[in-house]
Design a protein around this motif. Structure first.
Motif, PDB file in Angstrom:
ATOM      1  N   THR A  44       0.870  -1.171   0.000  1.00 37.41           N
ATOM      2  CA  THR A  44       0.000   0.000   0.000  1.00 37.41           C
ATOM      3  C   THR A  44       0.907   1.220   0.000  1.00 37.41           C
ATOM      4  O   THR A  44       1.758   1.364   0.888  1.00 37.41           O
ATOM      5  N   PHE A  46       1.697   5.572  -0.856  1.00 35.89           N
ATOM      6  CA  PHE A  46       1.195   6.945  -0.947  1.00 35.89           C
ATOM      7  C   PHE A  46       2.385   7.880  -1.141  1.00 35.89           C
ATOM      8  O   PHE A  46       3.377   7.794  -0.411  1.00 35.89           O
ATOM      9  N   ASP A  48       3.022  12.124  -1.849  1.00 31.67           N
ATOM     10  CA  ASP A  48       2.441  13.467  -1.965  1.00 31.67           C
ATOM     11  C   ASP A  48       3.558  14.471  -2.157  1.00 31.67           C
ATOM     12  O   ASP A  48       4.475  14.556  -1.326  1.00 31.67           O
ATOM     13  N   ARG A  61      -0.162  13.856  -6.179  1.00 37.76           N
ATOM     14  CA  ARG A  61      -0.510  13.013  -5.037  1.00 37.76           C
ATOM     15  C   ARG A  61      -1.073  11.704  -5.571  1.00 37.76           C
ATOM     16  O   ARG A  61      -1.994  11.705  -6.399  1.00 37.76           O
ATOM     17  N   SER A  63      -2.005   7.403  -4.570  1.00 37.68           N
ATOM     18  CA  SER A  63      -2.091   6.307  -3.605  1.00 37.68           C
ATOM     19  C   SER A  63      -2.707   5.097  -4.295  1.00 37.68           C
ATOM     20  O   SER A  63      -3.613   5.223  -5.129  1.00 37.68           O
ATOM     21  N   ASN A  97      -7.380  10.126  -7.169  1.00 34.89           N
ATOM     22  CA  ASN A  97      -6.043  10.403  -7.732  1.00 34.89           C
ATOM     23  C   ASN A  97      -6.110  11.449  -8.848  1.00 34.89           C
ATOM     24  O   ASN A  97      -5.511  11.299  -9.909  1.00 34.89           O
TER      25      ASN A  97
END
Length: 433
Positions: A44, A46, A48, A61, A63, A97
């Protein structure tokens, strides 16, 4: 150039035919199924990037959730062993997204331009490879994840970067590893097209040798057709000190000659002549270790008429085996940079699996196309990683990384631009067999 490639290939072939200095890996093969192994990594992720001095909407950004597969057979028994492998990934995005970027999530094609479309909701990629081994020499053909200083797959995003081609690795002489290969496809981490980077042909060769437990050295070369020719050298020496302390000295460097068709940062921001572009970049570092503490000082310098550029020319998006590389790689034209890094291993303080790294890098003397002003940049980096040591979640890890990057006015629009970045990755590995 061609002589060096032919010499390396000749050494690989001859090494497979001579007597070995130690046990043969192939003679110890247990069988095609008996030595098989398979795993899946659930990730998982992410990222930014908060751009500070640009127009609204340029922040990025992303994820997503991915499953990364690695299935590998053993080798059949006999003088020559054969086997197969499969690598691949399946992913889905988390959230809308709308500002996706950062080489995380592929985009749908719009009017022939992949980066202009909306992001994929889910996607899958991968491929197979076949392999053969005689003694301690292996040849593998097909889809591969590479870890060579001159051709390294990006593994710092959701899913790996893939190359397709042939790679031979020989370890016939104790301490010596020889490598040679040719690749014809390059698929970046966020690309659906198996040759999204339009690689024509990349030939690699190299060697690394472990002289003893304290000293090792390596050399690698790359010839990427219509893009670049690159050479890499490294030497590393670890000096033992009293009380289980040590001091490690490391030198690494690249020399790159760019073809006229190659892309470099400099040639995209100015109108200078694109012929005869070359770059030398080298770095030296010293790391002091005592107990749980590691302190590193590093100096890195560019010369030539353009900066060091990698990844833009289907030459591996992680091909920067240099110490001053975080969000910025400090690879500007003529740039000099210095770093101080501190690492704390909490495992030696009673908290196994917890690790913290902090660093500050300052770069100066950057030549920027279109201005006589000196370019400067700096980055403050922090990363905390925890790996579960036991139980049902053993080897699962959580990594949180932050970079605060700033550039002066002369360099602001030439490279990354002022950015605050967060990266969070949760990795859960599962062994299938």
């Amino acid at each position: 150039m061609q002589k060096a490639q032919k010499l390396t290939l000749a050494v690989l072939i001859q090494a497979a035919l001579i007597s070995t200095a130690y046990a043969s890996e192939q003679s110890e093969s247990k069988g095609f199924m008996e030595d098989a192994k398979g795993s899946v990594l659930f990730r998982t992720g992410f990222i930014d990037r908060d751009k500070k001095n640009v127009v609204p909407g340029t922040d990025t950004r992303s994820s997503a959730q991915s499953a990364i597969f690695d299935l590998e057979s053993g080798y059949t028994k006999g003088i020559v062993g054969f086997g197969v492998g499969i690598v691949g990934d399946a992913s889905l995005k988390l959230g809308d997204n709308k500002h996706a970027g950062n080489q995380m999530i592929p985009r749908e094609t719009l009017n022939g331009e992949e980066q202009a479309g909306d992001t994929y909701d889910h996607w899958a990629r991968g491929g197979a490879n076949v392999k053969a081994r005689i003694s301690n020499t292996e040849v593998r053909y097909g889809t591969q994840v590479l870890d060579l200083p001159v051709l390294a797959s990006n593994t710092g995003r959701m899913v790996p970067e893939y190359f397709e081609g042939v790679l031979a690795t020989s370890r016939e002489i104790n301490g010596l590893e020889l490598t040679a290969g040719k690749f014809t496809k390059n698929q970046m981490s966020e690309q659906i097209n198996t040759d999204g980077n339009q690689l024509d042909r990349a030939v690699v060769w190299g060697a690394k040798y472990k002289f003893n437990d304290a000293f090792n050295a390596s050399y690698y070369g790359l010839d990427s057709k219509n893009a670049l020719e690159r050479h890499y050298v490294n030497a590393n020496y670890k000096q033992a000190l009293a009380n289980d302390s040590s001091l490690t000295y490391d030198f690494s460097g690249y020399h790159t000659e760019f073809d006229e068709q190659a892309t470099t940062y400099s040639s995209t921001i100015g109108n200078e002549d694109v012929s005869g572009r070359s770059n030398n970049i080298w770095a030296i570092s010293g790391t002091y270790n005592t107990g749980a503490h590691n302190l590193m000082l590093a100096y890195q310098q560019n010369t030539g008429n353009t900066g060091y550029d990698y990844g833009q020319n289907a030459d591996g998006f992680q091909s920067v085996y240099l110490p001053n590389s975080y969000l910025s790689d400090f690879v500007g034209n003529h740039e000099k940079s210095a770093q101080v890094q501190y690492n704390l291993d909490f495992g030696k303080l009673g908290v196994p699996g917890l690790n913290w790294t902090t660093a500050y890098v300052y770069g100066w003397d950057i030549k920027v196309a279109g201005t006589a002003d000196e370019g400067k940049e700096n980055e403050f980096f922090n990363q905390v990683k925890y790996t579960v040591q036991s139980g049902f979640a053993k080897d699962a890890s959580l990594r949180v990384r932050n970079s605060i990057y700033r550039a002066n006015n002369a360099y602001e629009n030439a490279y990354i631009g002022d950015t605050n970045e967060w990266r969070i990755f949760l990795d859960i590995p599962v062994k299938l067999f």
